[in-house]
Design a protein around this motif. Sequence first.
Motif, PDB file in Angstrom:
ATOM      1  N   ILE A 171       0.843  -1.200   0.000  1.00  0.00           N
ATOM      2  CA  ILE A 171       0.000   0.000   0.000  1.00  0.00           C
ATOM      3  C   ILE A 171       0.881   1.254   0.000  1.00  0.00           C
ATOM      4  N   SER A 174       2.915   1.841  -3.307  1.00  0.00           N
ATOM      5  CA  SER A 174       2.100   2.342  -4.424  1.00  0.00           C
ATOM      6  C   SER A 174       1.735   3.797  -4.203  1.00  0.00           C
ATOM      7  N   ALA A 175       1.374   4.125  -2.959  1.00  0.00           N
ATOM      8  CA  ALA A 175       0.945   5.497  -2.649  1.00  0.00           C
ATOM      9  C   ALA A 175       2.115   6.461  -2.805  1.00  0.00           C
ATOM     10  N   LEU A 176       3.250   6.073  -2.255  1.00  0.00           N
ATOM     11  CA  LEU A 176       4.433   6.921  -2.238  1.00  0.00           C
ATOM     12  C   LEU A 176       4.853   7.297  -3.651  1.00  0.00           C
ATOM     13  N   GLU A 177       4.857   6.297  -4.516  1.00  0.00           N
ATOM     14  CA  GLU A 177       5.396   6.552  -5.830  1.00  0.00           C
ATOM     15  C   GLU A 177       4.458   7.378  -6.700  1.00  0.00           C
ATOM     16  N   ALA A 178       3.184   7.426  -6.335  1.00  0.00           N
ATOM     17  CA  ALA A 178       2.220   8.160  -7.144  1.00  0.00           C
ATOM     18  C   ALA A 178       2.120   9.622  -6.715  1.00  0.00           C
ATOM     19  N   VAL A 187      -1.870   9.495  -5.371  1.00  0.00           N
ATOM     20  CA  VAL A 187      -1.810   8.780  -4.096  1.00  0.00           C
ATOM     21  C   VAL A 187      -3.134   8.096  -3.758  1.00  0.00           C
ATOM     22  N   ARG A 190      -3.976   5.194  -6.381  1.00  0.00           N
ATOM     23  CA  ARG A 190      -2.993   4.127  -6.518  1.00  0.00           C
ATOM     24  C   ARG A 190      -2.753   3.376  -5.212  1.00  0.00           C
ATOM     25  N   LEU A 191      -3.075   4.044  -4.100  1.00  0.00           N
ATOM     26  CA  LEU A 191      -2.917   3.400  -2.794  1.00  0.00           C
ATOM     27  C   LEU A 191      -3.536   2.003  -2.802  1.00  0.00           C
ATOM     28  N   PHE A 192      -4.589   1.848  -3.569  1.00  0.00           N
ATOM     29  CA  PHE A 192      -5.328   0.582  -3.560  1.00  0.00           C
ATOM     30  C   PHE A 192      -4.915  -0.376  -4.669  1.00  0.00           C
ATOM     31  N   MET A 193      -3.803  -0.070  -5.322  1.00  0.00           N
ATOM     32  CA  MET A 193      -3.410  -0.892  -6.464  1.00  0.00           C
ATOM     33  C   MET A 193      -3.254  -2.366  -6.053  1.00  0.00           C
ATOM     34  N   VAL A 194      -2.593  -2.615  -4.929  1.00  0.00           N
ATOM     35  CA  VAL A 194      -2.446  -4.001  -4.463  1.00  0.00           C
ATOM     36  C   VAL A 194      -3.428  -4.304  -3.330  1.00  0.00           C
TER      37      VAL A 194
END
Lengths: 217, 119, 335
Positions: A171, A174-178, A187, A190-194
């Motif tokens: 989580i 994904s959030a950090l990189e977005a 953020v 994308r936080l919910f990508m995985v």
Amino acid sequence: MEKEEILRQKHASREKLLAKWVLMNENAKNLVQKEIQMDHQTVIAWEAKAEGEKKKLLMKLRISIDKQQKAFQKIDSLEYKKKAGPLAPKPTTVRNVILAFFFGGLICTIGQLITNLFIANGLLDKDAGTATAAVLIFAGSFFTGLGVYDELGKYAGAGSIVPITGFANSIAASALEAKREGFIYGVGARLFMVAGPVIVYGTVVSILIGLIYFFMR
Amino acid sequence: MEVILKAFLLGGIICAIGQLLMDLTPFNITPGHILVGYVTVGAILSAIGLYQPLIDWGGAGATVPLSGFGHLLAQGAIDGVKNKGLLGAMGGGLESTSVGISAAIVFGLLTAIFFRPRG
Amino acid sequence: MAKNKAGEQTLAFLRVPIISTWGTVVGPMEGEGPLGDYFDKILDNNLYEGDKSWEESEQKMMQHSMELALEHAGMSSKDMEFYLAGDLLNQIIVANFTARFFDVPFLGVYGACSTLVEGLALGSTLICGEYADKVGVSVSSHHDTAERQLRFPTEQGVQRPMTAQWTVTGAGSYILGSSGSGIRITHATIGKIKDLGISDTNNMGTAMAPAAFDTIKANLQDLGRKVSDYDLIITGDLGILGLSVLKELMRAEGYVTDNVSDCGVLIYRPDQDTHSGGSGCGCSGVVLSYLLKQMVERRYLRIFLIGTGALLSPISAFQGESIPGIAHGVVLEYC
């Protein structure tokens, strides 16, 4: 209808080549591929003009030519994989499993220590488990931010993915990189990508279990 | 002390199974697949009564892996049915895992705010 | 038959384009590699000071590499008659944003990691056809931008398989001219797509090796040459595994493979933990500068450089499609 019959026969005679395709040389193969391609474009042209029953028949012919082309490619692909596959380095499974066992066990041990601490301070068993999960999720996110968790993951493999810290890592990463894509679609989304799939299937399974239990009761 | 050793052993074994799945299956298994798989399998094992014994034996060794999260979901749904019937079946799972999910969201967001990706 | 074509797939440049100058910018890891001393500029970090995103930094790398090449040539950007550039990001934004800065006629090119050779071949064609006297070619790749686009967020803890390659953080720019001294591009061989059903995005070397082999064969056939007519046959980014597959394919058809190598094998030391070596546009993009210096020092007189590209997208990878491989080659000669 007669022209089509010729194509159909060519198609059928090519089917016999499947068996000896491996032994054919490249030039012969190229000639066959070229013939398939030519037949294919001819059928497409006929199909475009045809109507009703005839159109359906032509469509079937086109699909079977497609399939034949793919069947030849499949043989080539298998041959190639047979050649190239053994050259690939094998994963170091034994080492990976030992590392996964060690680091996974270590994270769970830390979890147990935290749980014991909460229980000693008067929390109920169940609440202590929940509080431990929250602490571990914090730790997973924090070490992701520090850029340490991905280094751990290189060695620990599943040992760092399976514990709840791994859930937090996926989580947070994904959030950090977005971040550069903004806080809404970056953020926030994308936080919910995985985590998204985990929550989706976890919820669905829990509801199914609830329903089954409800009707069995 | 014994509790801690058991947690280490059980947690280690559960993670090692994940590693075997990743290394030995011909498909490309990503962390996403592992996480979803563990939650689902954990929930199912819990529903048929096989997960609680693991927790009784290994404590955090069974609750910290994501299959423990699946166990919470399943037990939440079952408790929900006991207390509220059909409505509980819908909400029970998320209710029992709400702290974990909220924590993951909040800490994920805070990480994004306070850190920069290093690559 | 077209008079400048040799055989089936090879362009013969009668008005021979010359690579006069070049510029390279690489990341810290490439700087620490065995070729580090050959690169013009090595970044201390994978991000430029003050940049907020890796994409921004990759764009600066490409731009700076071209500015270095221009500076070495004593040219201004306006002296470039055409600019050809490409990279790995969706819609080749790095190249597009760099071209925005130079304000010269621009063609974006995409051939995944074969982009450098594709650009050199097209630029050479412009010069040979007397459409231009000065053409600029740039390519770039960046480990972190590529990773986040194609695989996982960089901070996610994942184990890379042993077959995986490491995307090179690097940008290379080359100025092609119609006169002067330097390395000549005598021929270019345009490759065909070869797809033998490999769909693993962590095994691109195996996916691209058949395309590289096909292009090498076509070049030798078209020009009536043997492998030994080249001092070096070097592929762009097959990596350690891909190179061994290529050599296996060549041996099976009776070719010698002593002088066959790969840029992705050269760019990192074995202990840099890249697994199967380097990949990306920047791989051949910066290693070419090393090869050119070797040619200037007369260590090699004739090289066949084959850019290899894995033409997949994040969507096609998720849909489980197999990876089409492409390979284009250019023949470099010292004069």
